[in-house]
Design a protein around this motif. Sequence first.
Motif, mmCIF file in Angstrom:
data_model
loop_
_atom_site.group_PDB
_atom_site.id
_atom_site.type_symbol
_atom_site.label_atom_id
_atom_site.label_comp_id
_atom_site.label_asym_id
_atom_site.label_seq_id
_atom_site.Cartn_x
_atom_site.Cartn_y
_atom_site.Cartn_z
ATOM 1 N N VAL A 49 0.852 -0.894 -0.218
ATOM 2 C CA VAL A 49 0.063 0.149 -0.337
ATOM 3 C C VAL A 49 0.795 1.272 0.527
ATOM 4 C CG1 VAL A 49 -2.081 -1.312 0.878
ATOM 5 C CG2 VAL A 49 -0.004 0.177 2.975
ATOM 6 N N ALA A 50 0.348 2.372 -0.225
ATOM 7 C CA ALA A 50 1.063 3.908 0.444
ATOM 8 C C ALA A 50 1.106 3.718 1.197
ATOM 9 C CB ALA A 50 0.082 4.714 -0.053
ATOM 10 N N GLN A 51 2.299 4.557 1.572
ATOM 11 C CA GLN A 51 2.799 5.564 2.360
ATOM 12 C C GLN A 51 1.979 5.709 3.423
ATOM 13 O OE1 GLN A 51 6.302 7.540 1.187
ATOM 14 N NE2 GLN A 51 7.773 5.939 2.190
ATOM 15 N N SER A 52 1.958 5.624 5.015
ATOM 16 C CA SER A 52 0.781 5.821 5.968
ATOM 17 C C SER A 52 1.435 7.681 6.833
ATOM 18 C CB SER A 52 0.782 5.578 7.046
ATOM 19 O OG SER A 52 1.607 4.880 7.763
ATOM 20 N N ALA A 53 1.140 8.433 6.759
ATOM 21 C CA ALA A 53 0.486 9.445 7.570
ATOM 22 C C ALA A 53 2.539 9.900 8.029
ATOM 23 C CB ALA A 53 0.135 10.295 7.580
ATOM 24 N N GLY A 54 2.059 8.049 8.928
ATOM 25 C CA GLY A 54 3.035 8.312 10.032
ATOM 26 C C GLY A 54 4.658 8.106 9.253
ATOM 27 N N SER A 55 4.325 6.620 8.545
ATOM 28 C CA SER A 55 5.699 6.478 8.343
ATOM 29 C C SER A 55 6.064 7.861 7.418
ATOM 30 C CB SER A 55 5.564 5.176 7.431
ATOM 31 O OG SER A 55 4.561 5.308 6.650
ATOM 32 N N VAL A 56 5.460 8.861 6.510
ATOM 33 C CA VAL A 56 6.623 9.527 6.098
ATOM 34 C C VAL A 56 6.552 10.768 7.270
ATOM 35 C CG1 VAL A 56 5.769 11.960 4.971
ATOM 36 C CG2 VAL A 56 4.649 9.715 4.134
ATOM 37 N N ALA A 57 6.025 10.403 8.651
ATOM 38 C CA ALA A 57 6.397 11.910 8.892
ATOM 39 C C ALA A 57 8.015 11.128 9.746
ATOM 40 C CB ALA A 57 5.946 11.851 10.379
ATOM 41 N N THR A 58 7.862 9.745 10.212
ATOM 42 C CA THR A 58 8.967 9.904 10.327
ATOM 43 C C THR A 58 10.667 9.843 9.551
ATOM 44 O OG1 THR A 58 7.712 7.799 11.740
ATOM 45 C CG2 THR A 58 10.078 7.599 11.570
ATOM 46 N N LEU A 59 9.806 9.625 8.677
ATOM 47 C CA LEU A 59 11.051 9.461 7.205
ATOM 48 C C LEU A 59 11.577 11.191 7.371
ATOM 49 C CD1 LEU A 59 10.159 7.078 4.759
ATOM 50 C CD2 LEU A 59 11.246 6.648 6.324
ATOM 51 N N ARG A 60 10.511 11.262 7.048
ATOM 52 C CA ARG A 60 11.174 12.875 7.041
ATOM 53 C C ARG A 60 11.584 13.943 8.329
ATOM 54 N NH1 ARG A 60 5.786 15.385 4.107
ATOM 55 N NH2 ARG A 60 5.872 14.682 1.953
ATOM 56 N N ALA A 61 11.167 13.106 8.837
ATOM 57 C CA ALA A 61 12.125 13.849 10.419
ATOM 58 C C ALA A 61 13.308 13.069 10.093
ATOM 59 C CB ALA A 61 11.511 13.223 11.357
ATOM 60 N N ILE A 62 13.795 11.823 9.783
ATOM 61 C CA ILE A 62 15.360 11.464 9.836
ATOM 62 C C ILE A 62 16.384 12.672 8.569
ATOM 63 C CG2 ILE A 62 16.554 9.801 8.440
ATOM 64 C CD1 ILE A 62 14.742 7.626 9.105
ATOM 65 N N THR A 63 15.180 13.025 7.544
ATOM 66 C CA THR A 63 16.215 13.983 6.681
ATOM 67 C C THR A 63 16.073 15.231 7.068
ATOM 68 O OG1 THR A 63 14.822 12.864 4.636
ATOM 69 C CG2 THR A 63 15.512 14.991 4.332
ATOM 70 N N ALA A 64 15.796 16.128 8.146
ATOM 71 C CA ALA A 64 15.885 17.222 9.130
ATOM 72 C C ALA A 64 17.093 16.592 10.404
ATOM 73 C CB ALA A 64 14.572 17.332 9.983
ATOM 74 N N ARG A 65 16.513 15.833 11.365
ATOM 75 C CA ARG A 65 18.542 15.591 11.572
ATOM 76 C C ARG A 65 19.498 15.333 10.726
ATOM 77 N NH1 ARG A 65 16.073 14.842 17.015
ATOM 78 N NH2 ARG A 65 14.461 14.735 17.087
#
Length: 406
Positions: free
Chosen positions: A168-184
Amino acid sequence: MKSFVRAAFVIGRRDFMATVWSRTFLLFLIGPLAIIAISVVFGNLTEKMARQDVKPTVAVIASKAAFAPIAQAKARLDPSFGERSLPDLVQFDPDYDVADQARILLGARDKKVVAVLTGVPDRPTLTGSLGAGGLQHRQITLILDEARQTEALARTPIALTEIRVNPVAQSAGSVATLRAITARATQLLLFMLTVLLAGMLLSNLLEEKGNKIIEVLAAAVPIDAIFVGKLVSMLAISCVGIAVWAAGGITASLLWGQGPGGLPEPAVGWPLFILLGLIYYAANYLLLGAVFLGIGSQANSVREVQTLSMPVTVAQLLIFLFASFSVGQPNSLLGIAAAAVPFSSPLAMVARAAQLEELWPHLLALAWQALWVWLIVSLGAMLFRRNVLKSGEGGSSGRRLRLRRS
């Protein structure tokens, strides 16, 4: 205004050419690349050696026929637990006195045996300096259970379990977690580059103050123009260094790695995020560099600059920690505070760009940061005129007082 910009440009060009066209700058560019390359090579070697030294070994006193299903069970479990999880199993043929053989194996310093397994497969006994329910105890129990279940399945064959995958497509929670990795990761990169490059501004005015060139410059151009020119020239020098290091990193990744990439895509997209990252690096460098230039302009010797280096580094670390709190919660009270404080604002806003699509807060933040750069430069120039050149109000009063006393 034109004369101010022209004067700042002349000062900046002088410092830029004097720094870039020197042999020491070449060493400055090559030094970090060589240190990183050596660190990677020795890090991999020491990691492998440490892994071999730390990984426990369990001796199994059993015949080869009894040891074979145990070794096969461990081989099946290894991919799931990783190479560091399960201990190494070494088979030893049983002697006449198994208890004495186990004692000898535990006392052998060259074999590094932490436990001895005996009595397989009927009455397994684990002997060693470990307690019941410990890590090695649970691991050996799991391996033996896997071996017994495999033998039971071999006597009564059943079909293997097939798991159907429904992507399935990425969930909102997984997208937020992945983008937090990029931010840090981006925050850490900007912090490391600023720590490495902005500290040079502490000693930027020492040479001019030592050979009295600063008096000639102060008589020709405004002090504010000197500060702006030196600040912008050091930013340009740092950008040259970053470009060289980035080219070296991309080349190394293409030759020996898997190519560029690896971080999750930020919310604003990679092209705009890279542009914002460069702008926020420049803002972070100018903010902290203006403070360092103002502090360093008050120093009279290299010893004073070295004394100031430690508190400056600690202050940078505290700013980074404060900005890191905004990752994952950019709209919270703490995230807004990190974006509002000038010195943590660039790091907080680049993390916001990785997590949220809104663009108007970045325009507001950049205008706010530019205002503070100008205020800090003006304050540093004013203190330099009063305390170093003695040309402010206090300096004139001091000269009049000395003339009156004489």
